[in-house]
Design a protein around this motif. Sequence first.
Motif, PDB file in Angstrom:
ATOM      1  N   ARG A   1     -18.464  -9.725 100.510  1.00 42.02           N
ATOM      2  CA  ARG A   1     -17.507  -8.714 100.042  1.00 42.02           C
ATOM      3  C   ARG A   1     -17.127  -8.903  98.583  1.00 42.02           C
TER       4      ARG A   1
ATOM      5  N   GLY B   1      -4.096 -11.154 109.327  1.00 36.96           N
ATOM      6  CA  GLY B   1      -4.772  -9.927 108.903  1.00 36.96           C
ATOM      7  C   GLY B   1      -3.917  -8.699 109.136  1.00 36.96           C
TER       8      GLY B   1
ATOM      9  N   ILE C   1     -19.117 -11.076 105.623  1.00 42.50           N
ATOM     10  CA  ILE C   1     -17.759 -11.166 105.082  1.00 42.50           C
ATOM     11  C   ILE C   1     -17.762 -11.820 103.699  1.00 42.50           C
TER      12      ILE C   1
ATOM     13  N   VAL D   1     -13.664  -4.718  97.407  1.00 47.03           N
ATOM     14  CA  VAL D   1     -13.228  -4.608  98.801  1.00 47.03           C
ATOM     15  C   VAL D   1     -11.724  -4.588  98.850  1.00 47.03           C
ATOM     16  N   ARG D   2     -11.191  -3.677  99.610  1.00 46.99           N
ATOM     17  CA  ARG D   2      -9.747  -3.650  99.858  1.00 46.99           C
ATOM     18  C   ARG D   2      -9.495  -4.262 101.211  1.00 46.99           C
ATOM     19  N   GLU D   3      -8.606  -5.240 101.239  1.00 48.42           N
ATOM     20  CA  GLU D   3      -8.283  -5.884 102.498  1.00 48.42           C
ATOM     21  C   GLU D   3      -6.817  -6.295 102.485  1.00 48.42           C
ATOM     22  N   ARG D   4      -6.293  -6.511 103.662  1.00 49.73           N
ATOM     23  CA  ARG D   4      -4.900  -7.004 103.744  1.00 49.73           C
ATOM     24  C   ARG D   4      -4.895  -8.426 103.271  1.00 49.73           C
ATOM     25  N   SER D   5      -3.860  -8.750 102.528  1.00 49.39           N
ATOM     26  CA  SER D   5      -3.763 -10.138 102.049  1.00 49.39           C
ATOM     27  C   SER D   5      -2.331 -10.617 102.113  1.00 49.39           C
TER      28      SER D   5
END
Length: 177
Positions: A168, A88, A165, A173-177
């Motif tokens: 989402r 993450g 979760i 949703v913006r997330e680290r990938s």
Amino acid sequence: MDADGDAELDFWSFVDLAGRRLSEEFGFPHRIATRLLLTLNRASAIVTYDLESTVHRPRGHSWSAFRLLFVTWLAGPLEPGRAATLAGMSRAAVSNLAKTLVADGMMVRTPGERDGRSVILSLTDQGGKAMLDIFTGQNERERQWASVLTEAEQQILIMLLDKLIAGRDRFDVRERS
């Protein structure tokens, strides 16, 4: 005194104040959603800080370094991008941490097979042994935190967080990938 003339605010009285003012003065209708996310973020910050200060800093590492070591320890040799996804973290954070962990003798970078620029991160023998010690401390602290809930409550909380979760994908949703 706060703006309402009450005694000095603590976190929970601030959450109450925020919910009241956001709803009554500014007309925001999702008061419980705000409380949920404030509480979730606070819980995460408290637990993370506690683990870092009681387990990782005394052993000379940060929470971020632990996350990278942990995924590499359990998943085996990884390309930095894959390690970033599992931990993450951003690729840049993994790159910077890997340099430090290599210099500390915990990790090695070897050329990848994909192309001339790819690398593989893996733990050294020293890193593997250190992770056994580090995770012994981590797991005991996890047990202490979890012990305030019954086993059934722990399972319910896991289920609810998983549901949160998983939801989402219903919005952008913006997330680290």
